[in-house]
Scaffold this motif. Structure first.
Motif, PDB file in Angstrom:
ATOM      1  N   LEU A  49       0.271   2.961 -31.860  1.00 57.06           N
ATOM      2  CA  LEU A  49       0.446   4.236 -31.170  1.00 57.06           C
ATOM      3  C   LEU A  49       1.409   4.088 -29.992  1.00 57.06           C
ATOM      4  CD1 LEU A  49      -0.466   7.178 -31.241  1.00 57.06           C
ATOM      5  CD2 LEU A  49      -2.368   6.549 -29.783  1.00 57.06           C
ATOM      6  N   SER A  50       0.989   3.442 -28.939  1.00 60.08           N
ATOM      7  CA  SER A  50       1.842   3.317 -27.758  1.00 60.08           C
ATOM      8  C   SER A  50       1.295   2.236 -26.839  1.00 60.08           C
ATOM      9  CB  SER A  50       1.930   4.648 -27.007  1.00 60.08           C
ATOM     10  OG  SER A  50       0.663   5.007 -26.516  1.00 60.08           O
ATOM     11  N   VAL A  51       1.922   2.119 -25.690  1.00 59.68           N
ATOM     12  CA  VAL A  51       1.484   1.191 -24.652  1.00 59.68           C
ATOM     13  C   VAL A  51       1.451   1.967 -23.342  1.00 59.68           C
ATOM     14  CG1 VAL A  51       2.065  -0.920 -23.388  1.00 59.68           C
ATOM     15  CG2 VAL A  51       2.505  -0.778 -25.837  1.00 59.68           C
ATOM     16  N   LEU A  52       0.364   1.817 -22.612  1.00 63.69           N
ATOM     17  CA  LEU A  52       0.257   2.441 -21.291  1.00 63.69           C
ATOM     18  C   LEU A  52       0.443   1.372 -20.227  1.00 63.69           C
ATOM     19  CD1 LEU A  52      -2.936   4.688 -21.719  1.00 63.69           C
ATOM     20  CD2 LEU A  52      -0.545   5.381 -21.873  1.00 63.69           C
ATOM     21  N   GLY A  53       1.209   1.707 -19.190  1.00 64.33           N
ATOM     22  CA  GLY A  53       1.323   0.819 -18.043  1.00 64.33           C
ATOM     23  C   GLY A  53       0.025   0.858 -17.264  1.00 64.33           C
ATOM     24  N   ARG A  54      -0.359  -0.275 -16.706  1.00 65.20           N
ATOM     25  CA  ARG A  54      -1.630  -0.349 -15.984  1.00 65.20           C
ATOM     26  C   ARG A  54      -1.385  -0.888 -14.583  1.00 65.20           C
ATOM     27  NH1 ARG A  54      -6.587  -4.465 -17.059  1.00 65.20           N
ATOM     28  NH2 ARG A  54      -7.943  -3.570 -15.490  1.00 65.20           N
ATOM     29  N   THR A  55      -1.815  -0.115 -13.590  1.00 62.54           N
ATOM     30  CA  THR A  55      -1.777  -0.572 -12.206  1.00 62.54           C
ATOM     31  C   THR A  55      -3.125  -0.252 -11.571  1.00 62.54           C
ATOM     32  OG1 THR A  55      -0.990   1.526 -11.276  1.00 62.54           O
ATOM     33  CG2 THR A  55       0.699  -0.037 -12.025  1.00 62.54           C
ATOM     34  N   LYS A  56      -3.335  -0.751 -10.368  1.00 62.94           N
ATOM     35  CA  LYS A  56      -4.599  -0.490  -9.677  1.00 62.94           C
ATOM     36  C   LYS A  56      -4.734   0.968  -9.257  1.00 62.94           C
ATOM     37  CE  LYS A  56      -5.194  -5.149  -8.033  1.00 62.94           C
ATOM     38  NZ  LYS A  56      -5.394  -6.054  -6.935  1.00 62.94           N
ATOM     39  N   THR A  57      -3.597   1.682  -9.175  1.00 61.06           N
ATOM     40  CA  THR A  57      -3.630   3.051  -8.648  1.00 61.06           C
ATOM     41  C   THR A  57      -3.493   4.141  -9.711  1.00 61.06           C
ATOM     42  OG1 THR A  57      -1.255   2.974  -8.230  1.00 61.06           O
ATOM     43  CG2 THR A  57      -2.703   2.313  -6.416  1.00 61.06           C
ATOM     44  N   ASN A  58      -3.297   3.778 -10.975  1.00 62.84           N
ATOM     45  CA  ASN A  58      -3.057   4.838 -11.962  1.00 62.84           C
ATOM     46  C   ASN A  58      -4.229   5.089 -12.908  1.00 62.84           C
ATOM     47  OD1 ASN A  58      -2.844   2.632 -13.711  1.00 62.84           O
ATOM     48  ND2 ASN A  58      -1.036   3.428 -14.761  1.00 62.84           N
ATOM     49  N   ILE A  59      -5.425   4.724 -12.527  1.00 65.76           N
ATOM     50  CA  ILE A  59      -6.577   4.865 -13.415  1.00 65.76           C
ATOM     51  C   ILE A  59      -6.851   6.332 -13.767  1.00 65.76           C
ATOM     52  CG2 ILE A  59      -8.426   4.909 -11.683  1.00 65.76           C
ATOM     53  CD1 ILE A  59      -8.471   2.996 -15.020  1.00 65.76           C
ATOM     54  N   ASP A  60      -6.676   7.232 -12.813  1.00 61.91           N
ATOM     55  CA  ASP A  60      -6.872   8.659 -13.107  1.00 61.91           C
ATOM     56  C   ASP A  60      -5.850   9.158 -14.119  1.00 61.91           C
ATOM     57  OD1 ASP A  60      -9.166   9.443 -11.809  1.00 61.91           O
ATOM     58  OD2 ASP A  60      -8.153   9.990  -9.948  1.00 61.91           O
ATOM     59  N   LEU A  61      -4.603   8.714 -13.973  1.00 64.00           N
ATOM     60  CA  LEU A  61      -3.568   9.087 -14.935  1.00 64.00           C
ATOM     61  C   LEU A  61      -3.878   8.523 -16.318  1.00 64.00           C
ATOM     62  CD1 LEU A  61      -0.375   8.565 -12.744  1.00 64.00           C
ATOM     63  CD2 LEU A  61      -1.384  10.739 -13.457  1.00 64.00           C
ATOM     64  N   MET A  62      -4.359   7.290 -16.352  1.00 60.41           N
ATOM     65  CA  MET A  62      -4.738   6.695 -17.642  1.00 60.41           C
ATOM     66  C   MET A  62      -5.872   7.482 -18.285  1.00 60.41           C
ATOM     67  SD  MET A  62      -4.516   2.581 -17.110  1.00 60.41           S
ATOM     68  CE  MET A  62      -4.725   2.229 -18.846  1.00 60.41           C
TER      69      MET A  62
END
Length: 174
Positions: A49-62
């Motif tokens: 499907l895809s790949v999501l970038g992961r950071t400590k601050t983007n959990i809500d966006l994820m």
């Protein structure tokens, strides 16, 4: 999000919470990226499907991205790759997986979704060996392709195992 046993989640998906049978999303969780794969409508084949970038601050966006995918693909559950350890010790990779699942749960945006953990040992190494001859152009492209296809391997392993178990159960009933 609610942790379910692997078989329990698969039965829930097959029964379908809605009129149409649900699908599953496979996750390969890393420190920088989360690779995603989705099952076909019959829950037999895992598709990249895809790949999501992961950071400590983007959990809500994820969580928002996952919510969008739930709606788009009629997702009933997540199959989360987990590096099980024979010695029962938590590895840094296992801690990364647990942290992401906990953070997603805390958002409350995926409360109606079940999930289970599935053994991911050697999936990335296997995919790397398959992709190496392709000589992808950049390290980032190689990494994201590896994560995406590792998610496929995790989900496909789960689907194969669960479908085989369901056939065995059906054979015993006859």
């Amino acid at each position: 999000m609610r942790l379910l046993k692997a078989e329990e989640l698969f039965r829930k998906v097959l029964e379908g919470g809605s009129k149409k049978q649900g699908r599953l999303l496979g996750l390969d969780v890393g420190s920088k990226y989360v690779g995603l794969a989705v099952s076909d409508p019959q829950n037999k084949i895992a598709l990249p499907l895809s790949v999501l970038g992961r950071t400590k601050t983007n959990i809500d966006l994820m969580a928002d991205d996952f919510k969008t995918l739930v709606k788009k693909y009629s997702l009933e559950g997540l199959i989360v790759g987990y590096p099980f350890n024979l010695q029962g010790q938590s590895s840094p990779d296992a801690i990364q997986v647990s942290l992401l699942v906990g953070e997603l749960s805390k958002t409350g945006k995926l409360d109606n979704l079940g999930y289970t953990y599935w053994d991911e040992n050697f999936t990335s190494k296997c995919v790397e060996a398959l992709l190496n001859p392709l000589k992808l152009s950049t390290p980032v492209e190689t990494k994201t392709m590896t994560d995406k296809f590792a998610a496929v391997c995790i989900l496909q392993g789960y689907l194969d195992n669960m479908n085989r178990a369901m056939r065995s159960t059906d054979d015993c009933k006859e």
